[in-house]
Design an enzyme around this catalytic site. Structure first.
Site, PDB file in Angstrom:
ATOM      1  N   HIS A 161      11.316   2.081  -1.361  1.00 31.42           N
ATOM      2  CA  HIS A 161      10.847   1.978  -2.762  1.00 31.42           C
ATOM      3  C   HIS A 161       9.908   0.787  -2.947  1.00 31.42           C
ATOM      4  O   HIS A 161       9.830   0.215  -4.014  1.00 31.42           O
ATOM      5  CB  HIS A 161      12.024   1.866  -3.740  1.00 31.42           C
ATOM      6  CG  HIS A 161      13.114   2.861  -3.496  1.00 31.42           C
ATOM      7  ND1 HIS A 161      13.113   4.127  -4.032  1.00 31.42           N
ATOM      8  CD2 HIS A 161      14.222   2.789  -2.713  1.00 31.42           C
ATOM      9  CE1 HIS A 161      14.182   4.784  -3.617  1.00 31.42           C
ATOM     10  NE2 HIS A 161      14.860   4.003  -2.805  1.00 31.42           N
ATOM     11  N   LYS A 288     -13.262 -13.949  -0.968  1.00 33.23           N
ATOM     12  CA  LYS A 288     -12.658 -12.692  -0.543  1.00 33.23           C
ATOM     13  C   LYS A 288     -12.832 -12.380   0.955  1.00 33.23           C
ATOM     14  O   LYS A 288     -13.884 -12.611   1.530  1.00 33.23           O
ATOM     15  CB  LYS A 288     -13.256 -11.520  -1.339  1.00 33.23           C
ATOM     16  CG  LYS A 288     -12.877 -11.488  -2.804  1.00 33.23           C
ATOM     17  CD  LYS A 288     -11.377 -11.442  -3.054  1.00 33.23           C
ATOM     18  CE  LYS A 288     -10.780 -10.064  -2.903  1.00 33.23           C
ATOM     19  NZ  LYS A 288     -11.284  -9.103  -3.881  1.00 33.23           N
ATOM     20  N   GLU A 295      -9.306   0.532   3.996  1.00 37.31           N
ATOM     21  CA  GLU A 295      -9.435   1.296   2.747  1.00 37.31           C
ATOM     22  C   GLU A 295     -10.283   2.550   2.979  1.00 37.31           C
ATOM     23  O   GLU A 295      -9.996   3.618   2.444  1.00 37.31           O
ATOM     24  CB  GLU A 295     -10.072   0.429   1.663  1.00 37.31           C
ATOM     25  CG  GLU A 295      -9.150  -0.685   1.190  1.00 37.31           C
ATOM     26  CD  GLU A 295      -9.864  -1.649   0.254  1.00 37.31           C
ATOM     27  OE1 GLU A 295      -9.370  -1.874  -0.849  1.00 37.31           O
ATOM     28  OE2 GLU A 295     -10.929  -2.183   0.642  1.00 37.31           O
TER      29      GLU A 295
END
Ligand code: ARG
Length: 486
Positions: A161, A288, A295
Site C-alpha cells: 500500500h 534538479k 519516466e
C-alpha cells in the site's frame, strides 16, 4: 497511409482505374518497407521450391534468386531502391524484378498470393524481432542478477500500500524486478513458438492446384512445421497479438521497475542516487536531477499497450479469410520491436548509474516499527499463539507511539509488563539486519534465500537466451537458402 497520389503504377493488380488519391491512401508501402528483407527471403525460398517441384526452370530460378539476394544485400546496406508508387512492399519488389529481369520476373508469383506472402513476411519478422528482444531481456536479467548479488547487505523497507511494511535486502528487491522480467521473457518465448509455422502455400485462401511442396519452403526458412488450414492461415494474426502482448509484458515489467526508481531517487525516499550521466536537468530549476529516462520507459509502455490493443481490435469481428483491414497490422507490429528493445536498452544503460544509498535505506527501518511482525513471530517461536503474540506486540507498538519513542527504545521491563514471554532474544529482532536474516522461508529475503533467487534468475535467463539463439537470423537464413541447389 502515404500522402503521395502517384501510387500503384503496376498493372499486376489491375487497378489502373482506381482514383489516385484512394490508391495512395490504401498503400502500406511507407510502413512495410521495413519488411523488405523478410519478403525477399520468403521469395527466394519460394523460387527454390518452385524449381525443386519442376514449376520453374533452373535458369529462371537462378536468375530470380540471384536478383532477390542482390536486393537483400542492397537492403542490408541501406542502398535498395524499390519503386514508390506501389500498393505495398511486395508489389514494389515484384515490379523491380520485372523491370530488371523482364518476363522471368513474371514467374515469381506462381502458386502464391499476397495473402500468404504477407503472412510469411510477418511471421519471419515477428520471429526475428521476438528472438532479438528476448536476448536483450535476458541480458538485462543477467545484469540485475549481478546487481542483486552486490546488494544483499543493503537493507531497506519493502512496501505494501506504498506504506513501509517490512525490512528486506536491496538484493531481494532487485531480484523481484528480474523475476517479473523473466516471466515477460517466457511470454516472448511462447510468442516465438506460436509464430514458428510456415504459412506459404496457402495461396489466396484455399491452397493451389499446382504441385507445390510447402515443407521445402518451411525447411529453407527454418520453420519446424507448416500451418494446417489455408483459409485460417491467411486471416490469422494471432501470432502478432502474441508478439504485441509479450512486448507489452516486457514494458509493464520495466515500467514498474521505473516507478520504483523514480520514487526512490526522490529526496522523500532517497534510497537511490542518480548519476549525472543519466540525470536530466530542468530548464528553470537549477537544483534538479531528474530521472527522465525511467519516466520515459513508463511513458513508452503506453504505446506498447496501445499496439496490443490495436491488434486485438483490428482482428475482432473480421470474417473468415482475408480482409484488407489486416494490412493495418503493420503499424503496431513493426513498431513493437524497436519500441521494446529501446526501453530495455535504456534501463540497462541507466541502471548502471544508480547506486543504493545504504545509510538512507537502513535508516528507514531503524526505528523498529517495520519489525513488529518479526517480534510477534519471535514470540510464536517461544510457544505463544500467533493471535496472542500479535496482540501483545500491538500493545508494545501502541506504548511506543503513546510515549512518542521509536519501537527500539521500549525497554525489556516495559515489554515484559505486557507479556511475560518477551526477552532479549525476542527484542533482538528489532534490529533490521537480524529480522532480514531470520526470513529464511523459501522465496524469503534472508541472504541465503536471495542468493538462491540470483541463481534461479541466472539459470532461467540463460535458458531463455539459448531459446533466442536457436532462432536463425535473417542473414543465416539467406545463407541456408543460398546453399540449397537449384
Ligand atoms: N497490401 C496488402 C497487405 O499488405 C496485401 C493485399 C493482399 N491481397 C489483396 N487482394 N489485396 O496486407
Amino acid at each position: 497511409m502515404t500522402e503521395s497520389a502517384n501510387i500503384a503504377r503496376t498493372d499486376a493488380t489491375g487497378r489502373d482505374e482506381m482514383v489516385p488519391e484512394l490508391l495512395a491512401w490504401t498503400s502500406s508501402l511507407s510502413d512495410d518497407r521495413l519488411l523488405v528483407r523478410e519478403d525477399l527471403l520468403g521469395s527466394a525460398a519460394h523460387v527454390t521450391m518452385l524449381k525443386n517441384v519442376g514449376l520453374l526452370e533452373a535458369g529462371d530460378a537462378q536468375k530470380l534468386r540471384g536478383a532477390l539476394f542482390a536486393m537483400f544485400d542492397e537492403a542490408a546496406a541501406g542502398t535498395l531502391v524499390v519503386p514508390d508508387g506501389e500498393e505495398d512492399i511486395h508489389m514494389a519488389i515484384e515490379a523491380r524484378l520485372t523491370r530488371d529481369l523482364g518476363h522471368v520476373g513474371k514467374r515469381l508469383h506462381t502458386a502464391r498470393s499476397r495473402n500468404d506472402q504477407v503472412a510469411l513476411a510477418l511471421r519471419l519478422h515477428v520471429r526475428d524481432q521476438a528472438a532479438r528482444t528476448l536476448s536483450e531481456v535476458t541480458g538485462l536479467c543477467a545484469d540485475l542478477a549481478a546487481r542483486a548479488e552486490q546488494s544483499i547487505d543493503i537493507i531497506l523497507p519493502a512496501y505494501t500500500h506504498r506504506q513501509r511494511a517490512q525490512p528486506v535486502s536491496a538484493g531481494f528487491l532487485v531480484s523481484a524486478w528480474a523475476m517479473q522480467l523473466l516471466r515477460a521473457g517466457d511470454a516472448l518465448a511462447s510468442a516465438i513458438d506460436r509464430t514458428n509455422q510456415s504459412p506459404l502455400g496457402s495461396g489466396a485462401c484455399s491452397g493451389t492446384s499446382l504441385p507445390i511442396d510447402r515443407n521445402v519452403v518451411a525447411s529453407l526458412l527454418d520453420f519446424p512445421t507448416i500451418t494446417a488450414n489455408a483459409l485460417d492461415t491467411i486471416g490469422d494474426r494471432d501470432f502478432t497479438i502474441d508478439w504485441a502482448y509479450a512486448g507489452a509484458r516486457v514494458l509493464l515489467a520495466l515500467s514498474r521497475l521505473a516507478t520504483d526508481v523514480v520514487d526512490f531517487t526522490t529526496s522523500e525516499f532517497a534510497f537511490l542516487r542518480i548519476g549525472d550521466a543519466i540525470a536530466a536537468g530542468s530548464s528553470m530549476m537549477p537544483q534538479k536531477k531528474n530521472p527522465d529516462v525511467f519516466e520515459l520507459v513508463r511513458g513508452k509502455t503506453a504505446r506498447g499497450v496501445g499496439n496490443l490493443s490495436s491488434m486485438l481490435t483490428l482482428v475482432k469481428g473480421l470474417p473468415s479469410g482475408y480482409a484488407r483491414d489486416l494490412q493495418d497490422d503493420r503499424v503496431a507490429v513493426l513498431d513493437t520491436g524497436p519500441l521494446v528493445r529501446g526501453a530495455v536498452r535504456a534501463v540497462r544503460a541507466g541502471i548502471v548509474h544508480l547506486s543504493f544509498n545504504a545509510e538512507a535505506c537502513v535508516a528507514a527501518v531503524s526505528d523498529g516499527s517495520t519489525q513488529a511482525t518479526d517480534v510477534a513471530e519471535a514470540l510464536v517461536r517461544k510457544g505463544v499463539p500467533f493471535r496472542e503474540a500479535y496482540k501483545a506486540t500491538g500493545q508494545v507498538v501502541h506504548l511506543a507511539r503513546e510515549r512518542k519513542i521509536p519501537l527500539v527504545k521500549v525497554t525489556l521491563d516495559e515489554a515484559r509488563a505486557i507479556h511475560e514471554a518477551f526477552d532479549q532474544g525476542v527484542l533482538a529482532v528489532l534490529d533490521p539486519r537480524v529480522a532480514v536474516a531470520a526470513k529464511k522461508s523459501a522465496g524469503g529475503t534472508a541472504p541465503e534465500r536471495v542468493r538462491e533467487q540470483v541463481a534461479i534468475i541466472r539459470q532461467k535467463a540463460s535458458e531463455l537466451s539459448r531459446n533466442a539463439e536457436k532462432i536463425a537470423t535473417l542473414e543465416s537464413l539467406k545463407k541456408r537458402i543460398e546453399a540449397a541447389a537449384i
